[in-house]
Design a protein around this motif. Structure first.
Motif, short mmCIF file in Angstrom:
data_model
loop_
_atom_site.label_atom_id
_atom_site.label_comp_id
_atom_site.label_asym_id
_atom_site.label_seq_id
_atom_site.Cartn_x
_atom_site.Cartn_y
_atom_site.Cartn_z
N MET A 11 1.60 -16.10 28.85
CA MET A 11 0.89 -16.77 29.94
C MET A 11 -0.29 -17.56 29.39
O MET A 11 -0.59 -18.66 29.80
CB MET A 11 0.41 -15.71 30.94
N VAL A 12 -0.98 -16.96 28.42
CA VAL A 12 -2.11 -17.60 27.73
C VAL A 12 -1.81 -17.60 26.25
O VAL A 12 -1.43 -16.56 25.69
CB VAL A 12 -3.43 -16.86 27.99
N LEU A 17 -7.87 -21.44 16.98
CA LEU A 17 -9.08 -21.88 17.68
C LEU A 17 -10.31 -21.73 16.80
O LEU A 17 -10.55 -20.66 16.22
CB LEU A 17 -9.27 -21.09 18.97
N VAL A 18 -11.08 -22.80 16.71
CA VAL A 18 -12.32 -22.82 15.95
C VAL A 18 -13.44 -23.27 16.87
O VAL A 18 -13.28 -24.23 17.64
CB VAL A 18 -12.23 -23.77 14.74
N LYS A 19 -14.58 -22.58 16.82
CA LYS A 19 -15.77 -23.02 17.52
C LYS A 19 -16.96 -22.89 16.58
O LYS A 19 -17.31 -21.80 16.13
CB LYS A 19 -16.03 -22.19 18.78
N ASN A 20 -17.55 -24.04 16.26
CA ASN A 20 -18.73 -24.09 15.42
C ASN A 20 -19.94 -24.52 16.24
O ASN A 20 -19.83 -25.38 17.14
CB ASN A 20 -18.56 -25.08 14.26
N TYR A 21 -21.08 -23.94 15.93
CA TYR A 21 -22.35 -24.42 16.47
C TYR A 21 -23.09 -25.07 15.32
O TYR A 21 -23.70 -24.39 14.51
CB TYR A 21 -23.15 -23.27 17.07
N GLY A 22 -22.96 -26.40 15.24
CA GLY A 22 -23.48 -27.09 14.06
C GLY A 22 -22.68 -26.65 12.85
O GLY A 22 -21.45 -26.76 12.82
N SER A 23 -23.35 -26.11 11.85
CA SER A 23 -22.67 -25.66 10.64
C SER A 23 -22.34 -24.17 10.69
O SER A 23 -21.82 -23.61 9.71
CB SER A 23 -23.55 -25.94 9.41
N SER A 31 -5.95 -16.93 16.78
CA SER A 31 -4.71 -17.14 17.54
C SER A 31 -4.38 -15.86 18.28
O SER A 31 -4.52 -14.76 17.73
CB SER A 31 -3.55 -17.51 16.61
N LEU A 32 -3.96 -16.00 19.54
CA LEU A 32 -3.54 -14.83 20.31
C LEU A 32 -2.66 -15.28 21.47
O LEU A 32 -2.70 -16.44 21.87
CB LEU A 32 -4.75 -14.05 20.85
#
Length: 266
Positions: A11-12, A17-23, A31-32
């Motif tokens: 379903m999901v 997936l990558v999330k950076n805050y600046g460096s 992955s899931l």
């Protein structure tokens, strides 16, 4: 599974997936997949990326790169594509209910008005129908008789249950819960967990971030342990929570087992 056979797809589905805050990396290639009707619980130390991952799925944070698919809608990030905005973003979020640590109810609205707001403003549902829906949902979370109460007149546990009813009012395909009991007094935790447990028993697709390990053991189909922005271990709840293979998972869970033993001894 053939390319056109979507019956058994999660379903999901989150891919790389990558999330950076600046460096600074917060989520690093996660992955899931979550099947329809499945309850997946994310555990791990503070700052490991659990809440950031949930906020990315809800698009409260825009991922740096990777792909998110909810149902038939797939969104890719990091390739120069245009981010969802306006009505398209609202339509996407309406399919994903999210309940936060600090309720985030509208203080100037009653409990019933808080629950009605989404169906009326986003889905354009008639106010009378929205009122009936809202009253039914408040009754379902044990708040019949509190329809005209304002958030300031509710306990923390009651306010959190209003927040759950508000999310359910949009008929979401999946529910996200981000540490929804961590701001509550201990005696109020149980009433919120009872509502979530019932949702799980009713077949609601859920991704839950929590430190309530006993609750995770009780409700989860699968548990994912996150550490430093990655999924360090995952598997069926009874395996991960009772027989973790990763030393970091064992070290994390040992604190809860130790605390439980102290409470039992007391």
């Amino acid at each position: 599974m053939t390319g056109n056979d979507t019956r058994h797809r999660p379903m999901v589905e989150v891919t790389d997936l990558v999330k950076n805050y600046g460096s600074v990396p917060a989520v690093r290639g996660v992955s899931l997949g979550v099947a329809r009707g499945e309850v997946v619980v994310l555990i791990g130390p503070s700052g490991c990326g659990k809440s950031t991952l949930l906020r990315c799925v809800h698009l409260l944070e825009e991922p740096t790169s990777g792909t998110i698919r909810v149902g038939a809608q797939e969104i890719s990030f990091g390739g120069g594509g245009k981010a969802l905005a306006g009505r398209r973003l609202a339509a996407y979020r309406s399919r994903i209910g999210m309940v936060f640590q600090h309720f985030e109810l509208f203080p100037h609205m009653t409990a019933l008005q808080n629950v009605m707001e989404g169906p009326v403003t986003v889905k354009r549902i008639d106010r009378r129908a929205a009122s009936e829906l809202g009253r039914g949902l408040l009754a379902n979370v044990g708040l019949a008789g509190k329809e005209e109460s304002y958030p300031a007149q509710l306990s923390g546990g009651q306010a959190q249950r209003v927040a759950i009813a508000r999310a359910l009012a949009m008929s979401p395909e999946v529910m996200l819960f981000d540490e929804v009991t961590s701001a509550l007094d201990p005696e109020l935790v149980g009433e919120v967990l009872a509502v979530m447990r019932q949702l799980g028993e009713d077949g609601t697709t859920m991704i839950v971030v929590t430190h309530e390990i006993a609750f995770a053991r009780d409700i989860a189909d699968h548990v994912l342990f996150m550490d430093a922005g990655v999924i360090a271990e995952h598997g069926p709840a009874d395996e991960v929570l009772a027989r973790p293979a990763n030393p970091r998972t064992r070290a994390f869970l040992s604190r809860f087992h130790h605390a439980g033993a102290l409470r039992s001894a007391g």
